[in-house]
Enzyme design. Structure first.
Site, mmCIF file in Angstrom:
data_model
loop_
_atom_site.group_PDB
_atom_site.id
_atom_site.type_symbol
_atom_site.label_atom_id
_atom_site.label_comp_id
_atom_site.label_asym_id
_atom_site.label_seq_id
_atom_site.Cartn_x
_atom_site.Cartn_y
_atom_site.Cartn_z
ATOM 1 N N GLU A 1 55.415 40.412 30.287
ATOM 2 C CA GLU A 1 56.628 40.484 31.601
ATOM 3 C C GLU A 1 55.463 40.106 33.310
ATOM 4 O O GLU A 1 56.361 39.517 34.259
ATOM 5 C CB GLU A 1 57.363 41.673 31.930
ATOM 6 C CG GLU A 1 56.882 42.797 31.571
ATOM 7 C CD GLU A 1 55.842 42.897 32.821
ATOM 8 O OE1 GLU A 1 55.847 42.468 34.209
ATOM 9 O OE2 GLU A 1 54.739 43.714 32.973
ATOM 10 N N LYS B 1 34.734 42.962 33.824
ATOM 11 C CA LYS B 1 34.833 43.309 32.269
ATOM 12 C C LYS B 1 34.628 42.630 31.123
ATOM 13 O O LYS B 1 33.972 41.479 31.306
ATOM 14 C CB LYS B 1 36.578 43.357 32.097
ATOM 15 C CG LYS B 1 36.875 41.409 31.848
ATOM 16 C CD LYS B 1 38.758 41.977 31.504
ATOM 17 C CE LYS B 1 39.169 40.292 31.304
ATOM 18 N NZ LYS B 1 40.302 40.279 30.951
ATOM 19 N N LYS C 1 45.503 35.548 27.177
ATOM 20 C CA LYS C 1 46.736 35.455 28.358
ATOM 21 C C LYS C 1 45.765 33.583 29.012
ATOM 22 O O LYS C 1 44.589 33.970 29.242
ATOM 23 C CB LYS C 1 46.867 35.901 29.007
ATOM 24 C CG LYS C 1 47.251 36.529 29.902
ATOM 25 C CD LYS C 1 47.930 37.697 30.576
ATOM 26 C CE LYS C 1 47.579 38.362 31.950
ATOM 27 N NZ LYS C 1 46.610 39.009 31.590
ATOM 28 N N ARG D 1 56.055 50.863 38.859
ATOM 29 C CA ARG D 1 56.949 49.922 38.244
ATOM 30 C C ARG D 1 58.227 49.907 37.939
ATOM 31 O O ARG D 1 58.507 51.289 36.933
ATOM 32 C CB ARG D 1 55.880 48.542 37.888
ATOM 33 C CG ARG D 1 54.655 48.259 38.234
ATOM 34 C CD ARG D 1 54.800 47.035 36.731
ATOM 35 N NE ARG D 1 52.788 46.705 37.464
ATOM 36 C CZ ARG D 1 51.978 45.864 38.619
ATOM 37 N NH1 ARG D 1 53.180 45.560 39.575
ATOM 38 N NH2 ARG D 1 51.124 45.907 38.748
ATOM 39 N N THR E 1 51.450 47.794 27.499
ATOM 40 C CA THR E 1 50.927 46.551 28.578
ATOM 41 C C THR E 1 49.858 46.143 28.491
ATOM 42 O O THR E 1 48.621 47.471 28.519
ATOM 43 C CB THR E 1 51.156 47.674 29.742
ATOM 44 O OG1 THR E 1 52.653 46.987 29.548
ATOM 45 C CG2 THR E 1 50.476 46.880 31.041
ATOM 46 N N SER F 1 41.631 39.919 39.060
ATOM 47 C CA SER F 1 42.614 38.813 38.535
ATOM 48 C C SER F 1 43.612 38.326 39.479
ATOM 49 O O SER F 1 43.362 37.339 40.711
ATOM 50 C CB SER F 1 43.372 39.751 37.425
ATOM 51 O OG SER F 1 44.183 39.108 36.770
ATOM 52 N N HIS F 2 44.487 38.345 39.756
ATOM 53 C CA HIS F 2 45.459 38.454 40.549
ATOM 54 C C HIS F 2 45.422 38.835 42.317
ATOM 55 O O HIS F 2 46.104 39.000 43.149
ATOM 56 C CB HIS F 2 46.687 38.249 40.775
ATOM 57 C CG HIS F 2 47.359 39.586 39.774
ATOM 58 N ND1 HIS F 2 46.874 40.036 38.869
ATOM 59 C CD2 HIS F 2 47.611 40.989 40.032
ATOM 60 C CE1 HIS F 2 47.195 41.632 38.242
ATOM 61 N NE2 HIS F 2 47.580 42.358 39.622
ATOM 62 N N THR G 1 43.846 49.026 33.464
ATOM 63 C CA THR G 1 44.635 47.713 32.033
ATOM 64 C C THR G 1 43.657 46.700 31.737
ATOM 65 O O THR G 1 43.073 46.459 30.562
ATOM 66 C CB THR G 1 45.854 46.957 32.765
ATOM 67 O OG1 THR G 1 46.022 48.395 33.535
ATOM 68 C CG2 THR G 1 46.655 46.528 31.649
ATOM 69 N N ASP H 1 42.333 34.097 37.841
ATOM 70 C CA ASP H 1 42.036 33.827 37.031
ATOM 71 C C ASP H 1 41.544 32.988 36.122
ATOM 72 O O ASP H 1 41.470 33.024 35.151
ATOM 73 C CB ASP H 1 40.836 34.938 36.196
ATOM 74 C CG ASP H 1 41.946 35.870 35.488
ATOM 75 O OD1 ASP H 1 43.038 35.835 36.888
ATOM 76 O OD2 ASP H 1 41.926 36.932 34.628
ATOM 77 N N ASP I 1 46.617 32.274 38.233
ATOM 78 C CA ASP I 1 46.200 32.841 39.419
ATOM 79 C C ASP I 1 45.140 32.840 39.528
ATOM 80 O O ASP I 1 44.208 31.935 39.115
ATOM 81 C CB ASP I 1 47.044 34.706 38.988
ATOM 82 C CG ASP I 1 45.957 34.789 37.707
ATOM 83 O OD1 ASP I 1 45.755 33.977 36.866
ATOM 84 O OD2 ASP I 1 45.174 36.180 37.285
#
Ligand code: G16
Length: 544
Positions: free
Chosen positions: A365, A127, A377, A497, A345, A114-115, A19, A280, A278
């Site tokens: 979300e 990335k 984001k 999910r 997503t 990330s998280h 993703t 990053d 988070d």
């Protein structure tokens, strides 16, 4: 003396970006040539012109520094003229996007998972972001993957390491390396968008905030913005010293992993406002005193109140949300008379819409909100947006949210994650659901009737590219829905999910806990997916 080397290598077959980039365990990245192969595949597929500048930085997690030194030497060997990197190799994802745009670089490489947890046994990631500052679109990530499967050589310069801890100008071969303050440009951008004087006044008037950087990259950014520029007391910050293993934590700002902050906001004498970001720095969670704002509601509320914020006073072009995000923002867009787009997503799908000036705000979300000020984001941006609204309306987070629901109705929402399921079991659940598509429409399940079901696909309105297989939707006649999707960011087995959404216009129900209000849909989701039988899981790993 520097020597450019072209070294022989053999391909790995697992370098398919998910993703958001390539994410693997640190030991996978530490294998000989693993990082080098992927970086060379990036360089070969993007074909930067001579003289190009690259932004390079990461969230400070374990292996960040080693990776940056390798990538610098590879960039020099691949003909880049200049690399801009943050002191200590640090750049939050939004700050990297800001730099790519501000200095009009050819693109950037961001090192982050990330998280996901960090440390020697934790996760690492990489990335590529394009010149617009946003994550590379699928056609580029696909090209990188294809090249990674047949790579035979990579180029690197033999040189000593750059002193990343000291701001200044360096050279590797013919390439310049500028080690810059990672915070300054980003903080300046924030100050240009929000009413800092009003927020300063709010904080000086006794409005207490608590910001949790979760020992991740946003610590120094939060210190500069909240303490130095907005005058908040130092006690407003927690976990603001970045650590390579995030203090052994899971730097994911949600009710489960940010529990330390949640306990404070739900405790006695709680602050008025709480927020976390988070690993990053691109995700955010917003809390009021004893109150949680779902990311879907947050997007809708920011959209509805955007005119209170200087940077958005002129109005919004449109809004976009990922498919599993609730339709709360759609209702606001309708009232404002602006378009609302539903994308798969992944933040990368918003880039084209923003570049074409079709949308200003975007949200997901998964605790991501942002705008066209950059192409990622942006965690701190969302926190500042909220503080600006609170200052302008002189109301609490809870009152603002409840008034929003009273006006627009409430899109009751929750996501249940089942982590680390064996991949074949998770695939089995998805196949089983698809097999039931033909029989579901018209079926009555409890008080809900299935209207239709599909596997979401998206045609980009700007470039016409099509993305299929983006999540199974069971849509009910009253607008409620259940979405099933496999995560594209995990590194262990599969994460299933389940996204649940029901619309309730009745203010008398708005006090209900989401899990209670959604209990019937939760049960239906379990039945439809044969969840317990197939996965043997009786409880989700994480509920958000
Ligand atoms: C990434 C993407 C987001 C996406 C999220 C969750 O966020 O940038 O757009 O919503 O992953 O993806 P998934 O449901 O596939 O795990 P981040 O913060 O991890 O970069």
């Amino acid at each position: 003396m520097t020597t450019t080397l072209t070294l022989h290598t053999t391909p790995f077959n697992d370098q398919k970006p998910g993703t958001s980039g390539l994410r693997k365990r640190v030991p996978v990245f530490q294998q000989a040539n693993y990082l080098e192969n992927f970086v060379q595949a990036i360089f070969d597929s993007i074909q930067a012109p001579a003289g190009a500048t690259l932004v390079l930085g990461g969230d400070g997690r374990f292996y960040n520094l080693e990776a940056i030194q390798i990538i610098l030497k590879m960039a020099a060997a691949n003909g880049y003229a200049r690399v801009l990197t943050g002191q200590g190799g640090i750049l939050s994802t939004p700050a990297a996007s800001c730099l790519i745009r501000k200095y009009a670089t050819f693109g950037g490489i961001i090192l982050s998972a990330s998280h996901n947890p960090g440390g020697p046994e934790g996760d690492f990631g990489i990335k590529y972001n394009t010149a617009n500052g946003g994550p590379a679109p699928e056609k580029i990530t696909e090209a990188i993957f294809e090249l990674s499967k047949k790579i035979s050589h990579y180029r690197i310069i033999e040189a000593s390491d750059v002193a990343l801890d000291t701001i200044g100008e360096y050279t590797i071969g013919k390439m310049h390396v500028s080690v810059i303050d990672p915070v300054a440009d980003y903080a300046e951008l924030m100050e240009s968008l929000f009413d800092f004087a009003a927020i300063r006044g709010l904080l000086a008037g006794g409005f207490n905030i608590k910001f949790d950087a979760m020992h991740a990259v946003n610590g120094p950014y939060a210190r500069e913005i909240f303490i130095n520029r907005l005058g908040a007391p130092v006690a407003s910050l927690m976990n603001c010293v970045p650590l390579p293993d995030f203090g052994n934590g899971h730097p994911d700002p949600n009710l489960t992993y940010a529990h330390e902050l949640v306990e404070i906001l739900y405790g006695e004498n709680a602050p008025d406002f709480g927020a976390a970001s988070d690993g990053d720095g691109d995700r955010n969670m917003i809390l009021g005193r004893h109150f949680f704002v779902t990311p879907s509601d947050s997007l809708a509320i920011l959209t509805a109140n955007a005119k209170l914020v200087p940077g958005y006073r002129a109005g919004l072009k449109g809004v976009a949300r990922s498919m599993p995000t609730s339709a709360a923002a759609d209702r606001v867009a309708k009232e404002l008379g602006i378009p609302c787009y539903e994308t798969p997503t992944g933040w990368k799908f918003f880039g084209n819409l923003m570049d074409a000036d079709k949308v200003t705000l975007c949200g997901e979300e998964s605790f991501g909100t942002g705008s066209s000020h950059i192409r990622e984001k942006d965690g701190l941006w969302a926190v500042l947006f909220w503080l600006n609204i609170v200052a302008a309306r002189a109301q609490s987070v809870e009152t603002i949210t409840r008034e929003h629901w009273a006006h627009f109705g409430r899109n009751v929402y929750s996501r249940h994650d089942y982590e680390a399921i064996p991949t074949e079991v998770a695939n089995g659940v998805m196949t089983h659901l698809k097999d039931s598509f033909a029989s579901l429409p018209g079926q009555k399940l409890g008080s809900y009737t299935v209207e239709r079901c599909d596997d979401f696909s998206y045609t980009d309105p700007v470039d016409g590219s099509i993305s299929t297989g983006q999540g199974i939707r069971i849509l009910f006649t009253d607008g409620s829905r259940i979405v099933f999707r496999l995560s594209g960011t995990g590194t262990e087995g599969a994460t299933l999910r389940i996204y649940l959404e029901a619309y309730d216009p009745d203010i008398n129900n708005h006090h209900l806990d989401a899990q209670v209000a959604l209990s019937e849909l939760i049960q239906i989701a379990g039945q439809l997916s044969e969840l317990v039988t197939r996965t043997t899981r009786v409880q989700p790993s994480v509920i958000t």
